[in-house]
Design a protein around this motif. Structure first.
Motif, mmCIF file in Angstrom:
data_model
loop_
_atom_site.group_PDB
_atom_site.id
_atom_site.type_symbol
_atom_site.label_atom_id
_atom_site.label_comp_id
_atom_site.label_asym_id
_atom_site.label_seq_id
_atom_site.Cartn_x
_atom_site.Cartn_y
_atom_site.Cartn_z
ATOM 1 N N PHE A 1 0.831 -1.206 0.000
ATOM 2 C CA PHE A 1 0.000 0.000 0.000
ATOM 3 C C PHE A 1 0.865 1.257 0.000
ATOM 4 N N ARG A 2 1.944 1.241 0.787
ATOM 5 C CA ARG A 2 2.839 2.401 0.795
ATOM 6 C C ARG A 2 3.411 2.639 -0.607
ATOM 7 N N LEU A 3 3.743 1.545 -1.270
ATOM 8 C CA LEU A 3 4.388 1.660 -2.579
ATOM 9 C C LEU A 3 3.403 2.083 -3.669
ATOM 10 N N THR A 4 2.162 1.595 -3.582
ATOM 11 C CA THR A 4 1.228 1.872 -4.670
ATOM 12 C C THR A 4 0.239 2.972 -4.312
ATOM 13 N N ARG B 1 5.098 1.165 -12.878
ATOM 14 C CA ARG B 1 5.587 1.629 -14.171
ATOM 15 C C ARG B 1 4.548 1.420 -15.279
ATOM 16 N N GLN B 2 3.566 0.553 -15.027
ATOM 17 C CA GLN B 2 2.504 0.377 -16.021
ATOM 18 C C GLN B 2 1.377 1.377 -15.816
ATOM 19 N N ARG B 3 1.356 1.963 -14.615
ATOM 20 C CA ARG B 3 0.237 2.816 -14.255
ATOM 21 C C ARG B 3 0.491 4.228 -14.752
ATOM 22 N N ASP C 1 1.835 10.328 -6.180
ATOM 23 C CA ASP C 1 1.660 9.918 -7.572
ATOM 24 C C ASP C 1 2.533 10.721 -8.533
ATOM 25 N N LEU C 2 3.071 11.832 -8.049
ATOM 26 C CA LEU C 2 3.958 12.624 -8.910
ATOM 27 C C LEU C 2 5.334 11.993 -9.040
ATOM 28 N N LEU C 3 5.630 11.061 -8.150
ATOM 29 C CA LEU C 3 6.986 10.495 -8.138
ATOM 30 C C LEU C 3 7.151 9.456 -9.237
ATOM 31 N N THR C 4 8.354 9.340 -9.744
ATOM 32 C CA THR C 4 8.626 8.241 -10.677
ATOM 33 C C THR C 4 8.650 6.950 -9.859
ATOM 34 N N PRO C 5 8.472 5.794 -10.545
ATOM 35 C CA PRO C 5 8.527 4.538 -9.794
ATOM 36 C C PRO C 5 9.795 4.413 -8.947
ATOM 37 N N LEU D 1 17.063 0.558 -14.886
ATOM 38 C CA LEU D 1 17.921 1.417 -15.711
ATOM 39 C C LEU D 1 17.178 1.824 -16.983
ATOM 40 N N GLY D 2 16.458 0.845 -17.562
ATOM 41 C CA GLY D 2 15.681 1.139 -18.770
ATOM 42 C C GLY D 2 14.689 2.265 -18.523
ATOM 43 N N ASP D 3 14.004 2.200 -17.407
ATOM 44 C CA ASP D 3 13.034 3.255 -17.061
ATOM 45 C C ASP D 3 13.712 4.603 -16.935
ATOM 46 N N ASN D 4 14.840 4.549 -16.226
ATOM 47 C CA ASN D 4 15.640 5.740 -16.007
ATOM 48 C C ASN D 4 16.007 6.414 -17.323
ATOM 49 N N VAL D 5 16.460 5.564 -18.232
ATOM 50 C CA VAL D 5 16.916 6.037 -19.540
ATOM 51 C C VAL D 5 15.749 6.609 -20.334
ATOM 52 N N ARG D 6 14.609 5.902 -20.305
ATOM 53 C CA ARG D 6 13.419 6.365 -21.032
ATOM 54 C C ARG D 6 12.981 7.723 -20.511
ATOM 55 N N GLU D 7 13.099 7.882 -19.215
ATOM 56 C CA GLU D 7 12.674 9.137 -18.639
ATOM 57 C C GLU D 7 13.577 10.287 -19.069
ATOM 58 N N ARG D 8 14.874 9.988 -19.094
ATOM 59 C CA ARG D 8 15.814 11.046 -19.518
ATOM 60 C C ARG D 8 15.665 11.369 -20.994
#
Ligand SMILES: [Zn+2]
Lengths: 192, 271
Positions: free
Chosen positions: A37-40, A87-89, A136-140, B251-258
């Motif tokens: 829950f904290r993560l999602t 990352r899918q969301r 939700d603004l944060l990257t995964p 790393l892939g995600d990181n790269v895609r974001e950049r």
């Protein structure tokens, strides 16, 4: 949370004993849910993550080595599952929150009369929803690093290891997470 | 001493600001500086607010509930790989993109690394257009970085899929990994190039993950094509012990974001 019971149940479950695996599930579900829950930040997503994590643990159980505790292991799997889901969301666009690019807070309108009383609002639904939006603004990667540092108290090294980041990049992810949340929550927390 | 930065204060809060001396210096400054105290208190208020958001309660029966939900699916998760492997497929776009990306990166790396060249070679115009949206304002450095990011992003995606397929292969007495080996060999040669490029671009974090990836790919490429279950299990365990699939994904995600955001102005963002 008896470690000995875990070890015994893992051994039995690895030998194909399903009731032993069930005991592991029953013992760790709540902890796994809390982390998920904290993560999602979402109950349905957390429920999915809990189930996926235990299914994955079941599939990979024979590869689990007793070097770490079952709790550590299942939590690591949970982080992986939650990360995949994040990352899918679809995520709020947070680009406007970049350090050197002004202070837009994408979709959060300040409500002036609330700014002075964060204490009174601490558990209010409004605060909760704002925190969720801010998270939700944060990257995964930012979100995962932040949750592991802030809520789970993991070391930078552990987090870096889990995410494949060097310590410097891990630090930066945590900082970025806090910075973004600060800006997003400024209307209710106060600006400076 | 200048005022403490927001980053210093955040890291200090977590006890991650540096060694003992750095911590002491921050503490001392904080003690005597009202402006920084105000900043620090604001950070703490934010974190307290985040902390106060409750996690929904789950009762004592929750574990049993989860068990009931997953039990019917346990049998399915024992299904052999070929019935589940359809989840993992390689999009055609990526298969095609791979070779092109290697050529593009090879072209500019050659220009940059060849002995005696003081002026880096210009990347092909088509690549510059693709990577930079055709904006003339970007420096060669930025163009080069974008090309690297796009190419490495694709490479990581392909590698990830190859490894996922591999670890999901085979439960029979003999495991044939010859198809996976062909892919691994292709990926190794591309990987070498990207790793060298990452090193020369000062992308140490990227280089280090590519280094780990290369070792795993080499191991796959150099294994016998037919493995016993035990041998295959060993390969699979080593891949998983390293957490390489997950690292490649991050790393892939990181790269895609950049790729999509403007070039960072802060040097430390390079990870
Ligand atoms: Zn100061």
């Amino acid at each position: 949370m008896d470690v000995h019971d875990d070890a015994q149940d893992v051994t039995q479950a690895q030998a194909g004993d399903e009731p032993a695996f069930r005991r592991l599930v029953e013992r760790h579900s709540r902890g796994v849910f809390q982390l998920a829950f904290r993560l999602t930040g979402s109950e349905p997503d957390a429920e999915d993550v809990v189930q996926e994590a235990f299914l994955k643990a079941y599939r990979e159980l024979r590869r689990f080595e007793a070097r770490s505790s079952f709790r550590t292991w299942i939590h690591r799997i949970t982080v992986n599952c939650a990360y995949d889901l994040l990352r899918q969301r679809p995520r709020h666009k947070a680009e406007s929150l970049n350090a050197d690019e002004g202070d837009g807070v994408g979709g959060i309108e300040p409500e002036a009369d609330e700014t002075s009383r964060p204490d009174r609002l601490a558990f209010g639904a409004e605060v909760q929803s704002r925190v969720r939006t801010a998270m939700d603004l944060l990257t995964p990667a930012e979100r995962t690093a932040f949750v592991l540092r802030h809520f789970e108290g993991r070391s930078l090294e552990e987090i870096g290891e889990a995410l494949g980041l060097r310590v410097g990049a891990t630090k930066h992810s945590i900082f970025r997470a806090v910075q973004k949340m600060r800006r997003a929550l400024a209307p209710i927390v106060g600006c400076s | 001493m200048n005022h403490l930065s927001e980053e210093q204060l955040v890291l200090y809060h977590y006890g991650d600001a540096g060694d003992r001396a750095e911590n002491a210096a921050i503490e001392e400054h904080l003690h005597g500086c009202e402006a920084c105290q105000v900043q620090f208190a604001a950070i703490r208020r934010t974190l307290d607010t985040v902390q106060s958001a409750p996690v929904p309660e789950r009762g004592d029966g929750y574990g049993t509930e989860i068990w009931m939900r997953i039990e019917p699916r346990l049998a399915a998760s024992r299904r052999p790989w070929w019935q589940t492997a359809s989840d993992f497929f390689v999009p055609r776009r990526l298969v095609l993109a791979g070779g092109v990306a290697v050529l593009i990166v090879a072209a500019f790396v050659a220009g940059r690394l060849s002995p005696g060249t003081t002026q880096p070679a210009r990347p092909p115009a088509v690549a510059a257009g693709k990577a930079n949206g055709g904006q003339p304002a970007a420096t060669q450095e930025q163009v080069r970085e974008r090309i690297l990011l796009v190419a490495v992003g694709d490479h990581l995606e392909r590698s990830q899929m190859a490894l996922v397929e591999l670890v999901n292969t085979g439960d029979g007495p003999k495991v044939d990994i010859s198809a996976e080996q062909i892919r691994a060999r292709d990926l190794v040669s591309a990987n070498r190039l990207y790793r060298a490029t990452a090193v020369s671009a000062g992308e140490n974090g990227m280089a280090s993950v590519l280094d780990d990836l290369e070792r795993v790919l080499l191991e796959v490429a150099n294994s016998p094509s037919t493995l016993t279950t035990a041998e295959f299990q060993k390969v699979r365990e080593r891949i998983e012990a390293q957490g390489i699939i997950f690292k490649v994904r991050v790393l892939g995600d990181n790269v895609r974001e950049r790729e999509v955001r403007p070039a960072p102005k802060v040097a430390s963002i390079r990870g």
